[in-house]
Design a protein around this motif. Sequence first.
Motif, PDB file in Angstrom:
ATOM      1  N   TYR A 134     -10.534  -1.920  -2.569  1.00  0.00           N
ATOM      2  CA  TYR A 134     -11.404  -0.768  -2.856  1.00  0.00           C
ATOM      3  C   TYR A 134     -12.005  -0.181  -1.591  1.00  0.00           C
ATOM      4  O   TYR A 134     -12.104   1.032  -1.428  1.00  0.00           O
ATOM      5  CB  TYR A 134     -12.510  -1.204  -3.820  1.00  0.00           C
ATOM      6  CG  TYR A 134     -13.384  -0.066  -4.294  1.00  0.00           C
ATOM      7  CD1 TYR A 134     -13.007   0.723  -5.383  1.00  0.00           C
ATOM      8  CD2 TYR A 134     -14.594   0.218  -3.657  1.00  0.00           C
ATOM      9  CE1 TYR A 134     -13.810   1.770  -5.823  1.00  0.00           C
ATOM     10  CE2 TYR A 134     -15.401   1.266  -4.088  1.00  0.00           C
ATOM     11  CZ  TYR A 134     -15.001   2.039  -5.166  1.00  0.00           C
ATOM     12  OH  TYR A 134     -15.792   3.081  -5.603  1.00  0.00           O
ATOM     13  N   LYS A 273     -15.718  -1.079 -14.384  1.00  0.00           N
ATOM     14  CA  LYS A 273     -14.376  -0.504 -14.537  1.00  0.00           C
ATOM     15  C   LYS A 273     -13.855   0.111 -13.234  1.00  0.00           C
ATOM     16  O   LYS A 273     -12.677  -0.031 -12.889  1.00  0.00           O
ATOM     17  CB  LYS A 273     -14.433   0.570 -15.623  1.00  0.00           C
ATOM     18  CG  LYS A 273     -13.149   0.788 -16.344  1.00  0.00           C
ATOM     19  CD  LYS A 273     -13.357   1.711 -17.531  1.00  0.00           C
ATOM     20  CE  LYS A 273     -12.458   1.224 -18.655  1.00  0.00           C
ATOM     21  NZ  LYS A 273     -12.856   1.620 -19.952  1.00  0.00           N
ATOM     22  N   GLU A 274     -14.784   0.774 -12.530  1.00  0.00           N
ATOM     23  CA  GLU A 274     -14.413   1.462 -11.288  1.00  0.00           C
ATOM     24  C   GLU A 274     -13.663   0.531 -10.323  1.00  0.00           C
ATOM     25  O   GLU A 274     -12.747   0.952  -9.610  1.00  0.00           O
ATOM     26  CB  GLU A 274     -15.708   1.967 -10.629  1.00  0.00           C
ATOM     27  CG  GLU A 274     -15.479   2.754  -9.371  1.00  0.00           C
ATOM     28  CD  GLU A 274     -16.806   3.158  -8.708  1.00  0.00           C
ATOM     29  OE1 GLU A 274     -17.890   2.893  -9.282  1.00  0.00           O
ATOM     30  OE2 GLU A 274     -16.728   3.737  -7.604  1.00  0.00           O
ATOM     31  N   LYS A 277     -10.457  -1.784 -12.569  1.00  0.00           N
ATOM     32  CA  LYS A 277      -9.245  -1.059 -12.989  1.00  0.00           C
ATOM     33  C   LYS A 277      -8.159  -1.057 -11.902  1.00  0.00           C
ATOM     34  O   LYS A 277      -6.984  -0.836 -12.192  1.00  0.00           O
ATOM     35  CB  LYS A 277      -9.588   0.356 -13.448  1.00  0.00           C
ATOM     36  CG  LYS A 277      -9.966   1.305 -12.340  1.00  0.00           C
ATOM     37  CD  LYS A 277     -10.227   2.696 -12.872  1.00  0.00           C
ATOM     38  CE  LYS A 277     -10.566   3.613 -11.706  1.00  0.00           C
ATOM     39  NZ  LYS A 277     -11.106   4.879 -12.088  1.00  0.00           N
ATOM     40  N   LEU A 278      -8.549  -1.331 -10.668  1.00  0.00           N
ATOM     41  CA  LEU A 278      -7.539  -1.387  -9.596  1.00  0.00           C
ATOM     42  C   LEU A 278      -6.486  -2.459  -9.882  1.00  0.00           C
ATOM     43  O   LEU A 278      -5.352  -2.382  -9.399  1.00  0.00           O
ATOM     44  CB  LEU A 278      -8.195  -1.695  -8.246  1.00  0.00           C
ATOM     45  CG  LEU A 278      -9.068  -0.620  -7.635  1.00  0.00           C
ATOM     46  CD1 LEU A 278      -9.506  -1.019  -6.234  1.00  0.00           C
ATOM     47  CD2 LEU A 278      -8.327   0.714  -7.589  1.00  0.00           C
ATOM     48  N   ASN A 282      -3.775   1.842 -15.212  1.00  0.00           N
ATOM     49  CA  ASN A 282      -4.224   3.210 -15.506  1.00  0.00           C
ATOM     50  C   ASN A 282      -5.044   3.797 -14.361  1.00  0.00           C
ATOM     51  O   ASN A 282      -6.233   4.073 -14.505  1.00  0.00           O
ATOM     52  CB  ASN A 282      -5.054   3.226 -16.800  1.00  0.00           C
ATOM     53  CG  ASN A 282      -4.218   2.811 -17.985  1.00  0.00           C
ATOM     54  OD1 ASN A 282      -3.033   3.139 -18.054  1.00  0.00           O
ATOM     55  ND2 ASN A 282      -4.803   2.070 -18.905  1.00  0.00           N
ATOM     56  N   HIS A 283      -4.439   3.914 -13.197  1.00  0.00           N
ATOM     57  CA  HIS A 283      -5.117   4.578 -12.075  1.00  0.00           C
ATOM     58  C   HIS A 283      -4.046   5.070 -11.101  1.00  0.00           C
ATOM     59  O   HIS A 283      -2.874   4.682 -11.210  1.00  0.00           O
ATOM     60  CB  HIS A 283      -6.097   3.614 -11.375  1.00  0.00           C
ATOM     61  CG  HIS A 283      -5.426   2.450 -10.698  1.00  0.00           C
ATOM     62  ND1 HIS A 283      -4.929   2.507  -9.427  1.00  0.00           N
ATOM     63  CD2 HIS A 283      -5.151   1.196 -11.139  1.00  0.00           C
ATOM     64  CE1 HIS A 283      -4.386   1.344  -9.103  1.00  0.00           C
ATOM     65  NE2 HIS A 283      -4.507   0.535 -10.129  1.00  0.00           N
ATOM     66  N   ASP A 284      -4.471   5.924 -10.158  1.00  0.00           N
ATOM     67  CA  ASP A 284      -3.472   6.487  -9.252  1.00  0.00           C
ATOM     68  C   ASP A 284      -3.619   5.959  -7.818  1.00  0.00           C
ATOM     69  O   ASP A 284      -3.099   6.529  -6.876  1.00  0.00           O
ATOM     70  CB  ASP A 284      -3.537   8.029  -9.282  1.00  0.00           C
ATOM     71  CG  ASP A 284      -4.951   8.525  -9.027  1.00  0.00           C
ATOM     72  OD1 ASP A 284      -5.795   7.687  -8.617  1.00  0.00           O
ATOM     73  OD2 ASP A 284      -5.209   9.721  -9.246  1.00  0.00           O
ATOM     74  N   LYS A 285      -4.387   4.847  -7.674  1.00  0.00           N
ATOM     75  CA  LYS A 285      -4.539   4.240  -6.341  1.00  0.00           C
ATOM     76  C   LYS A 285      -3.410   3.235  -6.113  1.00  0.00           C
ATOM     77  O   LYS A 285      -2.607   2.971  -7.014  1.00  0.00           O
ATOM     78  CB  LYS A 285      -5.881   3.500  -6.264  1.00  0.00           C
ATOM     79  CG  LYS A 285      -7.091   4.329  -6.630  1.00  0.00           C
ATOM     80  CD  LYS A 285      -7.846   4.666  -5.383  1.00  0.00           C
ATOM     81  CE  LYS A 285      -8.954   5.670  -5.545  1.00  0.00           C
ATOM     82  NZ  LYS A 285      -9.633   5.811  -6.791  1.00  0.00           N
ATOM     83  N   GLU A 286      -3.428   2.620  -4.910  1.00  0.00           N
ATOM     84  CA  GLU A 286      -2.440   1.576  -4.665  1.00  0.00           C
ATOM     85  C   GLU A 286      -2.702   0.403  -5.606  1.00  0.00           C
ATOM     86  O   GLU A 286      -3.862   0.078  -5.878  1.00  0.00           O
ATOM     87  CB  GLU A 286      -2.581   1.101  -3.206  1.00  0.00           C
ATOM     88  CG  GLU A 286      -1.252   0.761  -2.582  1.00  0.00           C
ATOM     89  CD  GLU A 286      -1.419   0.332  -1.131  1.00  0.00           C
ATOM     90  OE1 GLU A 286      -0.930  -0.743  -0.781  1.00  0.00           O
ATOM     91  OE2 GLU A 286      -2.060   1.091  -0.362  1.00  0.00           O
ATOM     92  N   ARG A 287      -1.659  -0.258  -6.095  1.00  0.00           N
ATOM     93  CA  ARG A 287      -1.833  -1.316  -7.100  1.00  0.00           C
ATOM     94  C   ARG A 287      -2.323  -2.614  -6.454  1.00  0.00           C
ATOM     95  O   ARG A 287      -1.952  -2.947  -5.338  1.00  0.00           O
ATOM     96  CB  ARG A 287      -0.520  -1.564  -7.833  1.00  0.00           C
ATOM     97  CG  ARG A 287       0.002  -0.335  -8.551  1.00  0.00           C
ATOM     98  CD  ARG A 287       1.158  -0.666  -9.449  1.00  0.00           C
ATOM     99  NE  ARG A 287       0.717  -1.480 -10.573  1.00  0.00           N
ATOM    100  CZ  ARG A 287       1.497  -2.319 -11.236  1.00  0.00           C
ATOM    101  NH1 ARG A 287       2.767  -2.455 -10.880  1.00  0.00           N
ATOM    102  NH2 ARG A 287       1.029  -3.020 -12.243  1.00  0.00           N
TER     103      ARG A 287
END
Length: 437
Positions: A134, A273-274, A277-278, A282-287
Motif C-alpha cells: 500500500y 477494506k481500503e 482489498k489489495l 476487486n481492485h485495479d492496483k498491483e495484486r
Amino acid sequence: MIKNFKNSDTLSKRAQEIIPGGAHTYSKGADQSPLLGPKFIERGKGSHVWDVDGNEYIEYAMGLRSVTLGHNFAPVVEAAYKQMLKGTNFGRPSMIELECAETFLGMFENAEMVKFGKNGSDATNGALKIARAYTGRDMVGICADHPFFSVDDWFISTTPMNSGIPRIMQDLTAKFHYNDLESIEKMFAEHPGEIACIILEPEKYDPPKDDFLNKAKEICHKNGALFILDEMITGFRWHNGGAQKVYNVDPDMSTFGKAMGNGFSISALAGKKEFMKLGGINHDKERVFLMSTTHGAESHVLAAAIATMKFYQENDVIGVLHEQGRKLKEGVNKASRELGIEDKVSIIGPDCCSVYTTRDNDGNPSQPFRTLFIQEQLKRGLLMPSSIVSYSHSDEDISETVEKLHDAMIIYKKALNEGIDKYLSGRPVAPVWRKYN
Ligand SMILES: Cc1ncc(COP(=O)(O)O)c(C=O)c1O
C-alpha cells in the motif's frame, strides 16, 4: 509428590534423535523442562493434563495461550467433529468460510474484512505485506518491548537466533518502545519515507499511558505509515471486542490467532477494506499474494472457531478469565509476601494474562531459580511455566494451586538462603532466544 518421569525421559531421548529440538515448537523443547519433570503430555481435560507416566497436573500453560476455554472443551470439539464428517477441504470454498468471517466481523466491529490463516505468523506477515504494498515502502517498525510477532525473517532477523537469514533483513526492521511516543517519532525521523507500518501488541504487562495507542496511530498516519495492532494474545482475553475495544482505538489492521479456535489452528488478519482489498480481486492496483495456503480454511477448524466465538458471545468467558486470574494473582502474591520473598516471586501483568517473576538474591531474573520453582511445582502436580488461566480453572483449582505454590516457595526461600545447588536437580532450563546451545 510426583517423582516418576520414566516414560517421559525415554520419549524425550528418542524425540531428540529425530526431531530438531525434541519438539515441533521451541518453547516445548527438551531444554525447556527441568530434568525432573514431564516431557510429554498424553491428554488434557478442562484445566488438567496427564503426562505419559500417568501423573496429573493443574495446567497453566494452556497451549501457549491458545486454549482459553479448557482442554477438550466439548462444544468446540463436537462442532469440529461434526464438520469433519462432511469433509474438510474442497476445490471451492465451503459455506462455513463465509459464516466464520461473518461471526468474526460481528465480534470485532472495527474490521471491515477478514482473511483466515493457520498460524498467527500468517496474519502478521500478511499485515506487513499489505502495508508494504500500500505504501510502496520496505521498512517496518516493531515494538522492541514485545517478545514475538512472527516466525518470518522480518522478525526473527532481529533476535539472537538469526542464523540462516540474510543480513539485509535486519536493516528493514526498525524498533520503538511501548508507551514512548518520542521513540516512534525518532524512528520515523531516522528513516524518512521508508517505514510502511508499525506493529505492536495493544498491551503487555503495563497498560497504555495517556492514550498512547491513539497517539501512536496519529504519528503513523502523519508519516504516511499504517498502524497495526497484534491482538494474538489480547484478542480473546481482554474483551469480546479485543483490547482495541477496551482502549477505544481503531487500527488500520489487526491480527488474531491463539485462542480464536480454542487450540485449533486458526488465525485472522482483519482490517479496513481500503487496505485488505489489495489481497483480493476487486481492485485495479498491483495484486498482493495474501495468506493463501492449501490448508488455509479447513472446514473443521472454522467450525471450531465459530463454536469458540459463539461460546464467548453466550457466556462471560472474559469475566471468568479476569476473575480467576485475579484470584490466582492475589493468592500467590499474598503467600510470597508472607514468606518475605515478594521481591523475588510475584505474579505481574494483567489478571487475564499474567506471568510470574523468579529473581535471585540480587533481584535479577534467574533461569536457575525459575527452573527450581518449576521443578517444585511439578513435584506437587502443577504444570506452570506461566500463570495462564482458562474458563475451566475452578475456584478449587486456584486455591489448590496457591497452597502448592506456597510450599514450592518455602523451598525457593531455602535455596535463596542456602544456595540453589542444594535444591535444583540438574541443569537450568534455557531461554529460547540464545545464539548457541
Ligand atoms: C503477539 C504474538 N504475535 C504473533 C505470534 C505468532 O503466532 P504463531 O506462533 O501462531 O505463528 C505470537 C506467538 O506467540 C504472539 O504471541
